[in-house]
Scaffold this active site. Structure first.
Site, PDB file in Angstrom:
ATOM      1  N   GLY A  13       0.914  -1.148  -0.162  1.00 34.81           N
ATOM      2  CA  GLY A  13       0.116  -0.087  -0.034  1.00 34.81           C
ATOM      3  C   GLY A  13       0.849   1.048  -0.067  1.00 34.81           C
ATOM      4  O   GLY A  13       0.194   2.139   0.483  1.00 34.81           O
ATOM      5  N   SER A  19       2.696   8.319   1.940  1.00 37.48           N
ATOM      6  CA  SER A  19       2.030   7.340   2.352  1.00 37.48           C
ATOM      7  C   SER A  19       2.219   6.954   3.724  1.00 37.48           C
ATOM      8  O   SER A  19       3.383   6.823   4.232  1.00 37.48           O
ATOM      9  CB  SER A  19       2.055   6.128   1.389  1.00 37.48           C
ATOM     10  N   ILE A  20       1.300   6.549   4.701  1.00 38.48           N
ATOM     11  CA  ILE A  20       1.552   5.993   6.117  1.00 38.48           C
ATOM     12  C   ILE A  20       2.251   4.821   5.952  1.00 38.48           C
ATOM     13  O   ILE A  20       2.809   4.626   6.710  1.00 38.48           O
ATOM     14  CB  ILE A  20       0.091   5.849   6.732  1.00 38.48           C
ATOM     15  N   VAL A  65      -5.015  -6.295  -4.983  1.00 36.39           N
ATOM     16  CA  VAL A  65      -5.681  -7.312  -3.694  1.00 36.39           C
ATOM     17  C   VAL A  65      -7.079  -7.814  -4.100  1.00 36.39           C
ATOM     18  O   VAL A  65      -7.550  -8.631  -3.153  1.00 36.39           O
ATOM     19  CB  VAL A  65      -5.431  -6.435  -2.474  1.00 36.39           C
ATOM     20  N   ALA A  95     -12.506   3.355  -2.076  1.00 37.74           N
ATOM     21  CA  ALA A  95     -13.735   3.567  -2.273  1.00 37.74           C
ATOM     22  C   ALA A  95     -14.205   4.654  -3.362  1.00 37.74           C
ATOM     23  O   ALA A  95     -13.191   5.567  -3.515  1.00 37.74           O
ATOM     24  CB  ALA A  95     -14.607   4.202  -0.925  1.00 37.74           C
ATOM     25  N   TYR A 155     -17.238  10.238   5.373  1.00 38.02           N
ATOM     26  CA  TYR A 155     -16.607   9.047   5.461  1.00 38.02           C
ATOM     27  C   TYR A 155     -17.232   7.929   4.941  1.00 38.02           C
ATOM     28  O   TYR A 155     -16.879   7.034   4.447  1.00 38.02           O
ATOM     29  CB  TYR A 155     -15.721   8.984   6.938  1.00 38.02           C
ATOM     30  N   LYS A 162     -14.219   0.136   7.343  1.00 38.48           N
ATOM     31  CA  LYS A 162     -13.212  -0.016   8.447  1.00 38.48           C
ATOM     32  C   LYS A 162     -13.722  -0.664   9.778  1.00 38.48           C
ATOM     33  O   LYS A 162     -12.900  -1.098  10.263  1.00 38.48           O
ATOM     34  CB  LYS A 162     -12.824   1.367   8.740  1.00 38.48           C
ATOM     35  N   LEU A 194      -2.142  10.721  -0.227  1.00 34.91           N
ATOM     36  CA  LEU A 194      -2.842  10.533  -1.594  1.00 34.91           C
ATOM     37  C   LEU A 194      -4.138  10.347  -1.790  1.00 34.91           C
ATOM     38  O   LEU A 194      -5.107  10.706  -2.150  1.00 34.91           O
ATOM     39  CB  LEU A 194      -1.922   9.645  -2.590  1.00 34.91           C
ATOM     40  N   ALA A 195      -4.553   9.309  -0.644  1.00 43.51           N
ATOM     41  CA  ALA A 195      -5.796   8.850  -0.661  1.00 43.51           C
ATOM     42  C   ALA A 195      -7.027   9.907  -0.045  1.00 43.51           C
ATOM     43  O   ALA A 195      -7.927   9.944  -0.667  1.00 43.51           O
ATOM     44  CB  ALA A 195      -6.052   7.578   0.185  1.00 43.51           C
TER      45      ALA A 195
HETATM   46  C1  1JT Z   1      -9.698   6.164   1.780  1.00 40.32           C
HETATM   47  C2  1JT Z   1      -9.694   7.228   1.458  1.00 40.32           C
HETATM   48  C3  1JT Z   1      -9.491   5.777   3.000  1.00 40.32           C
HETATM   49  C4  1JT Z   1      -9.347   8.275   2.285  1.00 40.32           C
HETATM   50  C5  1JT Z   1      -9.153   7.829   3.949  1.00 40.32           C
HETATM   51  C6  1JT Z   1      -9.415   6.483   3.947  1.00 40.32           C
HETATM   52  N1  1JT Z   1      -8.913   6.326   5.336  1.00 40.32           N
HETATM   53  C7  1JT Z   1      -8.921   7.610   6.033  1.00 40.32           C
HETATM   54  N2  1JT Z   1      -9.052   8.611   5.005  1.00 40.32           N
HETATM   55  C8  1JT Z   1      -8.891  10.037   5.270  1.00 40.32           C
HETATM   56  C9  1JT Z   1     -10.199  10.538   5.270  1.00 40.32           C
HETATM   57  C10 1JT Z   1     -11.114  10.819   4.497  1.00 40.32           C
HETATM   58  C11 1JT Z   1     -12.358  11.100   4.580  1.00 40.32           C
HETATM   59  C12 1JT Z   1     -12.801  11.897   5.887  1.00 40.32           C
HETATM   60  C13 1JT Z   1     -11.912  11.507   6.823  1.00 40.32           C
HETATM   61  C14 1JT Z   1     -10.457  11.102   6.431  1.00 40.32           C
HETATM   62  C15 1JT Z   1      -9.944   7.776   0.009  1.00 40.32           C
HETATM   63  C16 1JT Z   1      -9.989   6.965  -0.848  1.00 40.32           C
HETATM   64  C17 1JT Z   1     -10.612   5.527  -0.299  1.00 40.32           C
HETATM   65  C18 1JT Z   1      -9.884   5.040   0.618  1.00 40.32           C
HETATM   66  O1  1JT Z   1     -13.826  12.261   6.164  1.00 40.32           O
HETATM   67  C19 1JT Z   1     -14.149  13.440   6.066  1.00 40.32           C
HETATM   68  C20 1JT Z   1     -13.488  11.229   3.459  1.00 40.32           C
END
Ligand code: 1JT
Length: 263
Positions: A13, A19-20, A65, A95, A155, A162, A194-195
């Site tokens: 990943g 990236s974390i 994956v 997502a 989210y 999650k 980036l995500a």
């Molecule tokens: C994904 C994305 C998983 C962003 C993610 C994530 N896990 C944490 N974040 C950051 C985040 C995103 C939103 C949020 C709070 C934190 C994007 C691509 C798919 C996987 O809500 C305000 C939307």
């Protein structure tokens, strides 16, 4: 002498140096581990390989994956090169952008399945294929977020994915515990990866977080890497099935003080 001298780690990943997963890989390397990488093919040449090389790693394999065959192929390649595995890092989620805004109730069946398949089932599939290589026990580490347990605006389906992932951590911990394989998750505060970039509402969330969280500073990928030193080493030999917060204490707050709320 490092905490992970002689250990072998495979990190899924990494997308780039924000990236974390990269923060974790750097820390594992600093502790003496040999680190290999697997990410989506299109990221490898431009992003992942240079990072891998900077810590003396030449194991860089593509993996979608969603494919059991590809997961098997990566694990076979690892076995051919390194024989055994001690540490597996899962830092994979996806997502559809459209599902990370508006109302959760509008999530499509396809969008729901996609998010859960890539973000949660992939941990189960990777753990199953890594298991035979973890002959000396091991540590499996994944990444989660607070939106799994409380509703975080936007989210949406990722929160459900999650929550699924966190339950998978517990069930996997019970299955693999007798073999000395521990399974844990880091629940990280918001980090500009980036995500996260371009997800609606993320910028505001990131700013508000710093005003509310007890440490009053953003969480970094180095903070996550430092927690990983503990979770991937024998320091945490008595810890499995847990979600460890690396969020500056954000999750302990019920109602923030008026100052943090801005008046
Ligand atoms: C994904 C994305 C998983 C962003 C993610 C994530 N896990 C944490 N974040 C950051 C985040 C995103 C939103 C949020 C709070 C934190 C994007 C691509 C798919 C996987 O809500 C305000 C939307």
């Amino acid at each position: 002498m490092g905490l992970l001298e002689g250990k072998k780690a495979l990190v899924f990943g990494v997308a780039n140096d924000h990236s974390i997963a990269w923060g974790i890989a750097k820390a594992l390397h600093e502790e003496g581990a040999t680190v290999g990488f697997s990410s989506m093919e299109f990221l490898l040449d431009k992003r992942v390989r240079p990072l891998a090389e900077s810590i003396g790693s030449d194991f860089v394999e593509p993996c979608d994956v969603q494919s059991d065959e590809e997961i098997k192929r990566v694990m076979q390649a690892w076995q051919a090169r390194h024989g055994t595995l001690d540490i597996l890092v899962h830092a994979v989620a996806f997502a559809n952008r459209a599902d990370l805004e508006g109302q959760f109730v509008n999530t499509s069946r396809d969008g729901f399945q996609l998010a859960i398949d890539i973000s949660a089932y992939s941990l189960v599939a990777l753990a199953r294929e890594a298991r035979p290589l973890m002959t000396n026990g091991g540590s499996i580490l994944t990444l989660t977020y607070y939106g799994a347990e409380k509703v975080v605006a936007n989210y949406n389906v990722m929160g459900v994915a999650k929550a699924t992932l966190e339950a998978c951590v517990r069930y996997l911990a019970v299955d693999l515990g007798p073999e000395g394989i521990r399974v844990n998750a880091i629940s990280a505060g918001p980090i500009r990866t980036l995500a996260a970039s371009g997800v609606s509402g993320f910028k505001t969330l990131h700013r508000k977080f710093q005003e509310i969280t007890p440490t009053r500073r953003p969480v970094t990928i180095e903070d996550c890497g430092n927690a990983a030193r503990y979770l991937c080493s024998d320091l945490s030999a008595g810890v499995t099935g847990e979600v460890i917060y690396v969020d500056g204490g954000y999750n302990i707050i019920g109602v923030p003080n008026a100052e943090a709320l801005g008046g």
